[in-house]
Every structure is written in structure tokens, then in C-alpha cells.
Design a protein around this motif. Structure first.
Motif, PDB file in Angstrom:
ATOM      1  N   SER A   8      37.804  27.449  74.283  1.00 20.11           N
ATOM      2  CA  SER A   8      37.739  28.646  75.087  1.00 20.11           C
ATOM      3  C   SER A   8      38.630  29.106  75.901  1.00 20.11           C
ATOM      4  N   THR A  61      28.207  34.098  85.309  1.00 19.09           N
ATOM      5  CA  THR A  61      26.866  33.960  85.192  1.00 19.09           C
ATOM      6  C   THR A  61      26.191  34.634  86.448  1.00 19.09           C
ATOM      7  N   ASP A 169      28.712  43.550  81.394  1.00 18.96           N
ATOM      8  CA  ASP A 169      29.063  42.119  81.206  1.00 18.96           C
ATOM      9  C   ASP A 169      30.627  42.209  80.740  1.00 18.96           C
TER      10      ASP A 169
HETATM   11  N1  TLP Z   1      31.310  32.126  78.196  1.00 18.95           N
HETATM   12  C1  TLP Z   1      31.931  30.862  78.004  1.00 18.95           C
HETATM   13  C2  TLP Z   1      30.565  29.975  77.512  1.00 18.95           C
HETATM   14  O1  TLP Z   1      29.549  30.005  78.414  1.00 18.95           O
HETATM   15  C3  TLP Z   1      30.017  30.431  76.186  1.00 18.95           C
HETATM   16  C4  TLP Z   1      32.755  30.821  76.867  1.00 18.95           C
HETATM   17  O2  TLP Z   1      33.454  29.854  76.853  1.00 18.95           O
HETATM   18  O3  TLP Z   1      33.065  31.935  76.529  1.00 18.95           O
HETATM   19  N2  TLP Z   1      29.934  36.564  80.062  1.00 18.95           N
HETATM   20  C5  TLP Z   1      30.507  36.336  78.881  1.00 18.95           C
HETATM   21  C6  TLP Z   1      30.703  37.199  77.963  1.00 18.95           C
HETATM   22  C7  TLP Z   1      31.253  34.987  78.723  1.00 18.95           C
HETATM   23  O4  TLP Z   1      31.678  34.774  77.499  1.00 18.95           O
HETATM   24  C8  TLP Z   1      30.813  34.139  79.593  1.00 18.95           C
HETATM   25  C9  TLP Z   1      31.398  32.540  79.651  1.00 18.95           C
HETATM   26  C10 TLP Z   1      30.157  34.454  80.879  1.00 18.95           C
HETATM   27  C11 TLP Z   1      29.469  35.674  80.959  1.00 18.95           C
HETATM   28  C12 TLP Z   1      29.766  33.461  82.137  1.00 18.95           C
HETATM   29  O5  TLP Z   1      30.890  32.939  82.687  1.00 18.95           O
HETATM   30  P1  TLP Z   1      30.930  31.747  83.654  1.00 18.95           P
HETATM   31  O6  TLP Z   1      30.993  30.582  82.668  1.00 18.95           O
HETATM   32  O7  TLP Z   1      31.976  31.894  84.631  1.00 18.95           O
HETATM   33  O8  TLP Z   1      29.362  31.342  84.424  1.00 18.95           O
END
Ligand code: TLP
Length: 340
Positions: A8, A61, A169
Motif C-alpha cells: 500500500s 476511516t 471519500d
Molecule cells: N485504505 C487502505 C486499507 O484500508 C485497504 C489501503 O491500504 O488502501 N478510503 C479509502 C479509499 C482508502 O483506501 C482508505 C485506506 C481509507 C478510506 C481509510 O483510511 P485509514 O486507513 O486512514 O483509516
């Protein structure tokens, strides 16, 4: 063994400029609104995206969930694209925290049609009323794909007609702006709020910012506190976010070019990749045994994310150089030759 981490863009470490800014950050108590560095970060994020105000939070999130809570009433439906992060990867928080129900619409390559969104709006006394439309740009599960500006505007028109707020988002909204070749404010403009992340492609260690109108952010502030997100001397981490916004948004095309090179290299090796979906910094592969391949790759120093029985995700970011893409491809070639 050198590790090539393609799991990631969240795996990136803070840059030297971020570490310096963090060490030197002026701080105060942010619960009282007195952290000058947090205030500067929030103002900068709002200014860059074209909104009145911003609110710093620990994660994407939390930022999405605070936005959902602030936009809706309990018992509402939220229209979003199939595969939306809010639905798939936020642990059902929308139901747990805000009593909301998702209404998924089809989204080939992560792009829902305005017609499908309009048809999903509920007004009948027999159904949960629609409270919000949520989009995702770039769309993670669809492959890091970009919402065309015309699609966002067409969905904005539906939202306005129906009197519904529109949330984005935008965890990777700067990747979307880079791919579209427009300022990020243009990507955000049709929306009422955007959750943007500093800790993905922009490489900050922690943090996201919710941007929107002053009144909306004031409401969101209450929900952030309610969810335990009241931070104190958060300027230390916000300082890295300021560097992320100032210095890291203009280099994302390098990550996109490396994802493209990786995808094309894999196709040349006979791996199934939908090149149409490779629009930013992600590459999704379809392979017969994803878990096994991911394990074998890890043994040779290439880390990736197996997302299902046959799906692997690779993500490029600023800690990767061209040499690492070449090495990763050579390791894929070895394993394919060995029949993995
Ligand atoms: N995504 C992470 C994992 O949760 C899958 C990743 O490695 O891609 N919106 C989108 C579109 C995201 O891809 C993510 C994180 C989030 C929200 C949430 O962000 P965090 O992890 O900071 O809570």
C-alpha cells in the motif's frame, strides 16, 4: 534482503522534511482549538480544496465516519458505489456509529452512473429515506480508478435535484487530480465535503482532513470528539501533514508512471491485468493462487496484498524507484517460470 513493499502507499515513512517539521512544530491544546500547527494544516487543506474549513483527524476511516454522521440522521440510506471503502473496509462503522444503511449502485471501473444514483434515491414511506450520496475518488477496490469530472458533476446534479448532500471519500483525491491534470479544487468542487488523506500517497505518518462549509465542519467537530478524536498537542503530526500538502502532491505522476510500468511488465510476463483500470498508483492482478503467490513473493522480498482467492493488489509510492520495479518484475518472472 532488501524489501520492496508494494502492499500500500500507507507503508511510506515520513520524509526528512517532515521529520524536521515535526520536531520543530509549534503546539497547543487542539481540543481548545489552540494548536497553531493544526489550525494551519486545516486552513491549508481547506484553501487547496476550495472549502471554507477543515478538521484534522487521525485516520481516513474516522474522517469518513464523522462526515457520514454529520450529514445524516439515523435510519437513513447512503448511496455509494459497489466496492466503496466506506462499505467494504470500515467494519460496518456506518451502521454501528450512525445507524445508517448502505445502498450500493453498480460502478464499472469505480464510476457509478448518474442514472443509477438517481434511481437509488428513496422517498417512499416504506423505505429508509436516502440521506447522503458518497463517492470515492480514486476508487480503491476498482483499481485506483479516477472518476471523470463529468460523472461527478452529473451526480452533483442528482444530489442538488434531490436535496441530498454529496460526500467524497478522497483518500487519494490528489492522485485523481494528478491523473485528470486539474487542480484538486476542481475535483472537489461538486461535493459538499471531502475526506482527504495525508498518510497514503502523500507519505505523512498520520492523518486525514475533512473539508466542507464552516457550519458543516462545526457539526463534524462535535462528532470527532464524540468518537474519541479530540487530540491535544497534535501539531507534531499536523506539521508533517503541512509538508505533505506543500511538497508531496506534485510528484504523484511518478508513482502513476511506475504503476503503469509495473502493469505493462506483468502483462508482458503473461499475468492478467486490466490495463484500463491502471490509472493511478495501483495495479490489480488476477492470478490462479493469490495467497500462494503473495507468500512466495514475500520470501523473495516483494510484499503485496492478496485480496481474495485470485486477486493481488500492488501499490506504488514515493519510497520506490525504477530499479525496484525492475527487480520486482524479475522476481515475478522467476516465480512464474517455477510455476507458482
Ligand atoms: N485504505 C487502505 C486499507 O484500508 C485497504 C489501503 O491500504 O488502501 N478510503 C479509502 C479509499 C482508502 O483506501 C482508505 C485506506 C481509507 C478510506 C481509510 O483510511 P485509514 O486507513 O486512514 O483509516
Amino acid at each position: 534482503m532488501p524489501v520492496i513493499d508494494l502492499r500500500s502507499d500507507t507503508v511510506t515513512h515520513p520524509t526528512p522534511a517532515m521529520r524536521r517539521a515535526m520536531a520543530e512544530a509549534e503546539v497547543g491544546d487542539d481540543v481548545y482549538g489552540e494548536d497553531p500547527t493544526v489550525n494551519r494544516l486545516q486552513a491549508l487543506a481547506a484553501e487547496m480544496t476550495g472549502f471554507e474549513a477543515g478538521l484534522f483527524m487521525p485516520s481516513g476511516t474516522m474522517t469518513n465516519q464523522v462526515a457520514l454522521a454529520a450529514h445524516t440522521q439515523r435510519g437513513c440510506e447512503v448511496i455509494m458505489s459497489e466496492g466503496a471503502h466506506i462499505y467494504e473496509y470500515e467494519l460496518g462503522a456506518m451502521a454501528v456509529v450512525s445507524g445508517l444503511v448502505p445502498r450500493l449502485v453498480p460502478a464499472p471501473l469505480g464510476v457509478p452512473s448518474a442514472e443509477d444514483v438517481a434511481a437509488a434515491v428513496h422517498r417512499s414511506v416504506h423505505q429508509a429515506p436516502t440521506g447522503l450520496i458518497a463517492l470515492e475518488n480514486t476508487h480503491n477496490k476498482a483499481g485506483g480508478t479516477v472518476l471523470p469530472l463529468a460523472s461527478t458533476r452529473a451526480i452533483q446534479a442528482v444530489a442538488q435535484r434531490e436535496g441530498l448532500p454529496l460526500h467524497l471519500d478522497g483518500a487519494r483525491v490528489f492522485n485523481a487530480a494528478t491523473a485528470l491534470g486539474v487542480p484538486v479544487a476542481e475535483v472537489c468542487q461538486p461535493c459538499d465535503s471531502v475526506a482527504l488523506c495525508l498518510s497514503k500517497g502523500l507519505a505523512a505518518p498520520v492523518g486525514s482532513v475533512l473539508v466542507g462549509s464552516g457550519a458543516f465542519i462545526a457539526k463534524a467537530h462535535r462528532y470527532r470528539k464524540l468518537l474519541g478524536g479530540g487530540m491535544r498537542q497534535a501539531g507534531g503530526i499536523a506539521a508533517a501533514g503541512i509538508v505533505a500538502l506543500r511538497e508531496m502532491t506534485t510528484r504523484l505522476h511518478e508513482d502513476h508512471a511506475r504503476a503503469r510500468a509495473l502493469a505493462e511488465g506483468l502483462v508482458r510476463l503473461g499475468v492478467r491485468v486490466d490495463l484500463e483500470s491502471v490509472q493511478t498508483n495501483m495495479v490489480y492482478l488476477t492470478v490462479p493462487r493469490a495467497e500462494l503467490l503473495a507468500r512466495r513473493l514475500a520470501e523473495r522480498g516483494v510484499l503485496c496484498h492478496a485480496l481474495g482467492a485470485e486477486s493481488i493488489r500492488l501499490v506504488t509510492h514515493y519510497q520506490l524507484r525504477d530499479e525496484e520495479i525492475t527487480t520486482a518484475l524479475a522476481i515475478f518472472a522467476e516465480l512464474l517460470e517455477e510455476g507458482v
